[in-house]
Structures are given as C-alpha cells and as structure tokens.
Design a protein around this motif. Structure first.
Motif, short mmCIF file in Angstrom:
data_model
loop_
_atom_site.label_atom_id
_atom_site.label_comp_id
_atom_site.label_asym_id
_atom_site.label_seq_id
_atom_site.Cartn_x
_atom_site.Cartn_y
_atom_site.Cartn_z
N SER A 29 0.93 -1.36 -0.31
CA SER A 29 0.08 0.05 0.01
C SER A 29 1.05 1.02 -0.04
CB SER A 29 -1.04 -0.18 0.92
OG SER A 29 -0.32 -0.21 2.31
N ASN A 30 2.02 0.83 0.92
CA ASN A 30 3.20 2.25 0.45
C ASN A 30 3.54 2.46 -0.84
OD1 ASN A 30 1.46 3.26 3.38
ND2 ASN A 30 3.55 1.50 3.88
N SER A 31 3.78 1.26 -1.60
CA SER A 31 4.83 1.60 -2.40
C SER A 31 4.29 2.04 -4.17
CB SER A 31 4.80 0.13 -3.39
OG SER A 31 5.22 -1.05 -2.00
N ASP A 32 5.18 2.69 -4.69
CA ASP A 32 5.30 2.73 -5.80
C ASP A 32 5.21 1.85 -6.98
OD1 ASP A 32 6.57 5.97 -8.11
OD2 ASP A 32 5.33 4.41 -8.25
N MET A 33 3.99 1.43 -7.99
CA MET A 33 3.94 0.68 -8.60
C MET A 33 3.90 0.42 -10.22
SD MET A 33 4.59 -2.15 -6.66
CE MET A 33 3.68 -3.46 -7.81
N ARG A 34 4.65 -0.36 -11.22
CA ARG A 34 5.00 0.66 -12.44
C ARG A 34 4.38 -0.52 -12.92
NH1 ARG A 34 9.02 2.54 -8.78
NH2 ARG A 34 9.47 5.14 -9.74
N LEU A 44 13.48 -1.74 -22.25
CA LEU A 44 12.66 -2.18 -21.72
C LEU A 44 12.33 -0.49 -22.08
CD1 LEU A 44 13.96 -3.54 -18.03
CD2 LEU A 44 11.67 -4.39 -19.22
N GLU A 45 10.89 0.02 -21.73
CA GLU A 45 10.49 1.13 -21.45
C GLU A 45 9.17 0.91 -20.86
OE1 GLU A 45 6.84 3.36 -24.77
OE2 GLU A 45 7.24 1.46 -25.06
N TRP A 46 9.42 2.48 -20.10
CA TRP A 46 8.32 2.34 -19.09
C TRP A 46 7.17 2.97 -19.40
CZ3 TRP A 46 5.94 6.96 -17.83
CH2 TRP A 46 5.38 7.42 -17.06
N VAL A 47 6.41 2.12 -18.92
CA VAL A 47 4.52 2.83 -19.55
C VAL A 47 3.87 3.38 -18.58
CG1 VAL A 47 2.09 1.34 -20.01
CG2 VAL A 47 4.10 0.30 -21.25
N SER A 48 3.35 2.92 -17.16
CA SER A 48 3.11 4.07 -16.08
C SER A 48 3.39 3.23 -14.82
CB SER A 48 0.88 3.24 -16.72
OG SER A 48 0.71 4.27 -15.39
N ARG A 49 2.76 4.35 -14.55
CA ARG A 49 3.04 4.84 -13.09
C ARG A 49 2.38 4.57 -11.68
NH1 ARG A 49 7.11 9.37 -10.75
NH2 ARG A 49 6.79 8.18 -7.94
N ILE A 50 1.95 4.03 -10.34
CA ILE A 50 0.62 4.74 -9.91
C ILE A 50 1.20 5.00 -8.28
CG2 ILE A 50 0.12 2.47 -9.38
CD1 ILE A 50 -3.01 3.39 -8.84
N VAL A 51 1.27 5.79 -7.85
CA VAL A 51 1.26 6.27 -6.73
C VAL A 51 0.10 6.12 -5.52
CG1 VAL A 51 2.89 7.88 -5.08
CG2 VAL A 51 2.91 7.52 -7.20
N SER A 52 0.43 5.56 -4.28
CA SER A 52 -0.74 5.61 -3.07
C SER A 52 -0.68 7.40 -2.18
CB SER A 52 -0.94 4.65 -2.00
OG SER A 52 -0.94 3.49 -2.40
N ASP A 75 -5.89 -1.92 -5.77
CA ASP A 75 -6.61 -1.78 -5.08
C ASP A 75 -5.73 -2.52 -3.89
OD1 ASP A 75 -8.34 -3.73 -3.23
OD2 ASP A 75 -9.41 -4.70 -4.78
N ASN A 76 -5.81 -2.08 -2.95
CA ASN A 76 -4.77 -2.21 -2.00
C ASN A 76 -5.34 -3.35 -1.18
OD1 ASN A 76 -2.84 0.06 -2.65
ND2 ASN A 76 -3.02 1.18 -1.06
N ALA A 77 -6.77 -3.61 -1.15
CA ALA A 77 -7.19 -4.78 -0.53
C ALA A 77 -6.64 -6.04 -0.56
CB ALA A 77 -8.34 -4.67 -0.17
N LYS A 78 -6.67 -5.67 -2.21
CA LYS A 78 -6.21 -6.83 -2.52
C LYS A 78 -4.22 -7.78 -2.96
CE LYS A 78 -10.73 -8.12 -4.16
NZ LYS A 78 -11.60 -8.52 -5.34
N ASN A 79 -3.75 -6.22 -3.02
CA ASN A 79 -2.33 -6.08 -3.63
C ASN A 79 -1.98 -6.84 -4.75
OD1 ASN A 79 -1.93 -5.98 -0.40
ND2 ASN A 79 0.06 -7.27 -0.20
N THR A 80 -2.83 -5.72 -5.19
CA THR A 80 -2.82 -5.66 -6.60
C THR A 80 -2.60 -4.45 -7.52
OG1 THR A 80 -4.30 -8.19 -6.35
CG2 THR A 80 -4.07 -7.23 -8.74
N ILE A 81 -2.56 -4.76 -9.10
CA ILE A 81 -2.23 -3.64 -9.10
C ILE A 81 -2.77 -3.94 -10.75
CG2 ILE A 81 -0.56 -2.35 -8.31
CD1 ILE A 81 1.01 -3.05 -11.15
N ASN A 99 6.17 -4.23 -11.95
CA ASN A 99 7.81 -3.64 -10.67
C ASN A 99 7.23 -2.34 -10.06
OD1 ASN A 99 10.47 -1.53 -11.24
ND2 ASN A 99 10.65 -3.54 -11.89
N VAL A 100 8.12 -2.77 -9.16
CA VAL A 100 8.29 -2.07 -7.63
C VAL A 100 9.92 -2.55 -7.17
CG1 VAL A 100 7.90 -4.23 -6.26
CG2 VAL A 100 7.68 -1.91 -5.73
N ARG A 101 10.39 -0.99 -6.58
CA ARG A 101 10.95 -0.85 -6.22
C ARG A 101 11.25 -1.54 -4.22
NH1 ARG A 101 16.55 0.13 -7.40
NH2 ARG A 101 17.95 0.46 -6.15
#
Length: 118
Positions: A29-34, A44-52, A75-81, A99-101
């Motif tokens: 839930s605290n992570s920046d997902m890509r 590799l090409e970056w496509v999209s990023r989502i930050v809570s 969906d932070n309740a399901k740990n899914t993007i 991808n996540v760091r």
C-alpha cells in the motif's frame, strides 16, 4: 518479493486487454508500482506508474505513447494493480512487466505477453 502478472494475450488492433499484477512480500500500500514493457528486439520502456496518496487517493502517470488509451489502477486490499489497455495497436506488442522498488532494489515479475495483430 513476488509479482505475478496475468491477462495478456492476442488481440486485434483496436481491441482491449486488462492486465493484472498480484504482489506480495513487501509493503504494497505504500509502494510506488509500475508497468514496463519490452517489445521484440527493443529495450525496456516505462508505461505507467501509480502512487498511493492519502486515504483512497492515488496518482497515475503515463508514457506519452499510451496516454489516453491505458488506465492504471490499484486495489490495496488485494495487493493488486491493473492496467486497462484500450485502442491497442501493433506497436503495443510486448512483454508487460509489473515492477516495484523494494529493499533497495528493483523487482519485476515474469511478464505477460501482449500481441496486437490482425
């Protein structure tokens, strides 16, 4: 850290697909997902990023090549993007990776193949 992508496949130009990435092993839930992708013979090409943000707010960013056609969500309740991909064209053909760091390094899943062809 485990990232499992799904939802790829073969679709005709103009079609749609919805990719999913199930994540575990880190503070999702605290992570920046890509989403990133790799087309045949290319890097590799970056496509999209989502930050809570606070509460249920989140911030989404897109590469110019997909802006207006792709929508990222989480969906932070399901740990899914997810990545909703509309108006697909042959240039979108690639392996798509979640991808996540975390823990000081970058992690990606095994990828899911998206092929756009008539």
């Amino acid at each position: 850290v485990q990232l499992v992508e799904s939802g790829g496949g073969l679709v005709q130009p103009g079609g749609s697909l919805r990719l999913s990435c199930a994540a575990s092993g880190f503070a999702f839930s605290n992570s920046d997902m890509r989403w990133v992708r790799q087309a045949p013979g290319k890097g590799l090409e970056w496509v999209s990023r989502i930050v809570s943000g606070s509460g249920t707010t989140y911030y989404a960013y897109y590469a110019d090549s997909v802006k207006g056609r792709f929508t990222i969500s989480r969906d932070n309740a399901k740990n899914t993007i997810h990545l909703q991909m509309n108006s697909l064209n042959p240039e979108d053909t690639a392996v798509y990776y979640c991808n996540v760091r975390a823990y000081g390094r970058s992690w990606s899943g095994q990828g899911t193949q998206v092929t756009v062809s008539s």
